[in-house]
Design an enzyme around this catalytic site. Sequence first.
Site, mmCIF file in Angstrom:
data_model
loop_
_atom_site.group_PDB
_atom_site.id
_atom_site.type_symbol
_atom_site.label_atom_id
_atom_site.label_comp_id
_atom_site.label_asym_id
_atom_site.label_seq_id
_atom_site.Cartn_x
_atom_site.Cartn_y
_atom_site.Cartn_z
ATOM 1 N N ASN A 16 39.241 44.738 39.484
ATOM 2 C CA ASN A 16 40.093 43.661 38.946
ATOM 3 C C ASN A 16 40.283 43.806 37.441
ATOM 4 O O ASN A 16 41.363 43.523 36.927
ATOM 5 C CB ASN A 16 39.511 42.294 39.298
ATOM 6 C CG ASN A 16 39.876 41.876 40.709
ATOM 7 O OD1 ASN A 16 41.036 41.563 40.971
ATOM 8 N ND2 ASN A 16 38.919 41.908 41.612
ATOM 9 N N MET A 93 29.320 38.083 39.019
ATOM 10 C CA MET A 93 28.493 37.502 40.088
ATOM 11 C C MET A 93 27.421 36.545 39.555
ATOM 12 O O MET A 93 26.297 36.541 40.037
ATOM 13 C CB MET A 93 27.853 38.629 40.910
ATOM 14 C CG MET A 93 28.850 39.580 41.514
ATOM 15 S SD MET A 93 30.096 38.747 42.536
ATOM 16 C CE MET A 93 31.014 40.153 43.159
ATOM 17 N N ILE A 95 26.780 32.408 38.478
ATOM 18 C CA ILE A 95 27.345 31.046 38.427
ATOM 19 C C ILE A 95 26.997 30.451 37.067
ATOM 20 O O ILE A 95 25.836 30.450 36.649
ATOM 21 C CB ILE A 95 26.815 30.184 39.592
ATOM 22 C CG1 ILE A 95 27.370 30.755 40.908
ATOM 23 C CG2 ILE A 95 27.241 28.720 39.420
ATOM 24 C CD1 ILE A 95 26.968 30.008 42.152
ATOM 25 N N LEU A 96 28.018 29.974 36.373
ATOM 26 C CA LEU A 96 27.817 29.444 35.014
ATOM 27 C C LEU A 96 27.474 27.953 35.087
ATOM 28 O O LEU A 96 27.966 27.236 35.959
ATOM 29 C CB LEU A 96 29.088 29.679 34.189
ATOM 30 C CG LEU A 96 29.403 31.169 33.963
ATOM 31 C CD1 LEU A 96 30.842 31.375 33.534
ATOM 32 C CD2 LEU A 96 28.440 31.790 32.949
ATOM 33 N N ASN A 110 38.792 32.401 37.342
ATOM 34 C CA ASN A 110 38.024 33.231 38.284
ATOM 35 C C ASN A 110 38.924 33.696 39.409
ATOM 36 O O ASN A 110 39.851 32.993 39.805
ATOM 37 C CB ASN A 110 36.872 32.396 38.871
ATOM 38 C CG ASN A 110 36.012 33.193 39.834
ATOM 39 O OD1 ASN A 110 35.627 34.333 39.549
ATOM 40 N ND2 ASN A 110 35.694 32.606 40.974
ATOM 41 N N HIS A 112 38.683 34.756 43.385
ATOM 42 C CA HIS A 112 37.783 34.660 44.539
ATOM 43 C C HIS A 112 38.486 35.259 45.760
ATOM 44 O O HIS A 112 39.665 34.954 46.009
ATOM 45 C CB HIS A 112 37.405 33.196 44.802
ATOM 46 C CG HIS A 112 36.439 33.069 45.924
ATOM 47 N ND1 HIS A 112 35.094 33.351 45.781
ATOM 48 C CD2 HIS A 112 36.616 32.760 47.232
ATOM 49 C CE1 HIS A 112 34.491 33.208 46.948
ATOM 50 N NE2 HIS A 112 35.396 32.838 47.844
ATOM 51 N N GLU A 150 32.565 22.800 36.798
ATOM 52 C CA GLU A 150 31.133 22.758 37.113
ATOM 53 C C GLU A 150 30.842 22.951 38.605
ATOM 54 O O GLU A 150 29.702 23.189 38.979
ATOM 55 C CB GLU A 150 30.516 21.447 36.581
ATOM 56 C CG GLU A 150 30.987 20.165 37.230
ATOM 57 C CD GLU A 150 32.365 19.698 36.761
ATOM 58 O OE1 GLU A 150 33.047 20.408 35.988
ATOM 59 O OE2 GLU A 150 32.768 18.604 37.190
ATOM 60 N N ASP A 153 33.580 27.582 42.507
ATOM 61 C CA ASP A 153 34.858 27.800 43.195
ATOM 62 C C ASP A 153 35.630 26.498 43.422
ATOM 63 O O ASP A 153 36.502 26.414 44.295
ATOM 64 C CB ASP A 153 34.664 28.527 44.542
ATOM 65 C CG ASP A 153 34.098 29.933 44.355
ATOM 66 O OD1 ASP A 153 34.449 30.591 43.362
ATOM 67 O OD2 ASP A 153 33.310 30.361 45.212
ATOM 68 N N LEU A 181 46.428 43.818 48.130
ATOM 69 C CA LEU A 181 47.624 42.994 48.382
ATOM 70 C C LEU A 181 47.604 41.650 47.662
ATOM 71 O O LEU A 181 48.640 41.041 47.459
ATOM 72 C CB LEU A 181 47.785 42.741 49.888
ATOM 73 C CG LEU A 181 47.997 43.974 50.770
ATOM 74 C CD1 LEU A 181 48.137 43.554 52.223
ATOM 75 C CD2 LEU A 181 49.227 44.759 50.326
HETATM 76 C C1 GAR Z 1 36.282 41.080 44.121
HETATM 77 O O1 GAR Z 1 36.683 41.084 45.464
HETATM 78 C C2 GAR Z 1 36.170 39.659 43.601
HETATM 79 O O2 GAR Z 1 37.164 38.808 44.080
HETATM 80 C C3 GAR Z 1 34.817 39.265 44.139
HETATM 81 O O3 GAR Z 1 34.032 40.421 44.003
HETATM 82 C C4 GAR Z 1 34.844 41.591 43.997
HETATM 83 C C5 GAR Z 1 34.612 42.347 42.712
HETATM 84 O O4 GAR Z 1 35.289 43.559 42.681
HETATM 85 N N1 GAR Z 1 34.309 38.131 43.416
HETATM 86 C C6 GAR Z 1 33.568 37.184 43.983
HETATM 87 O O5 GAR Z 1 33.202 37.217 45.136
HETATM 88 C C7 GAR Z 1 33.182 36.042 43.053
HETATM 89 N N2 GAR Z 1 32.767 34.903 43.806
HETATM 90 P P1 GAR Z 1 35.631 44.327 41.314
HETATM 91 O O6 GAR Z 1 34.340 44.442 40.503
HETATM 92 O O7 GAR Z 1 36.083 45.684 41.789
HETATM 93 O O8 GAR Z 1 36.711 43.572 40.595
#
Ligand code: GAR
Length: 201
Positions: A16, A93, A95-96, A110, A112, A150, A153, A181
Amino acid sequence: MSRARIAVLVSGGGTNLQALIDAEKKGIIKSGKIELVISNKEGAYALVRAAKANIPSVVVPKKALGSAEIFEEKLIQLIDENKIDVIVLAGFMVILSESFTKRYPKRIINVHPSLIPSFCGEGFYGLRVHEAALEYGVKVTGATVHFVNEIPDGGEIIMQKAVSIREDDTPETLQKRVMRLAEWKILPQSVEKVCADIVSK
Ligand code: GAR
C-alpha cells in the site's frame, strides 16, 4: 499550504505504501507529498520501498521500547517535528490509543481489507480478515478507507470498494485480489481527497 505533508506508518511488506508512492509519481496524489515513513518493525520490506523512492524512514520498535506510551510519544515527536498534516496507516499492525487518535482528529487514515462493519475491529488484520470472510461464506468482500478514531476500525468511512469472492479462493488469492482491485486504488484516491480538503482550507 500548497501540499499537505504525509507520513505513512507501516509494519510489513508495504504494497500500500508502494501504491501511494506510485500515485504520487503519476500525479494521482497531487495535493500531498510523502515526507516520512515510520515502521514499528525493523527489517520491514516497506523500508526498502521508502529508500528506493528516496523517502526518509525511521524505525520505532514498539516491542523494544517496552510500553505503548513511550512508543506513541516517539511517534508524536516525529510527526510534530516533521510538521506532518496527514498520517496514513498502510498495513500498520498497531492499535493506537485514544489519547493519540484524539490528538489528530480527521488527520489519520487507515486502509482495512474488508467492507467495514464486516470482519473488522481488534484481532482482524492482514490474512486473518480474508480467512474470516471465507469461513463465513460471504460472496462479496472488499476494502475500506476510513478516518481513525478511538474505536478500532470505527471511524468515518471515506471510500469503499467491493470485490467478488470466487469459489476457489484461498485467503492468499483473495488478499491479493482485494489489494489489487480495491486497496491500491481507494487508498491513494482517499489520501488525495483528504489532502485536497486540507490544502483548500
Ligand atoms: C493490507 O491488506 C492492509 O489492508 C492490511 O494489511 C495488509 C498490509 O499489506 N491492514 C490491516 O489488516 C489493518 N487492520 P501491505 O504491507 O503490503 O500494505
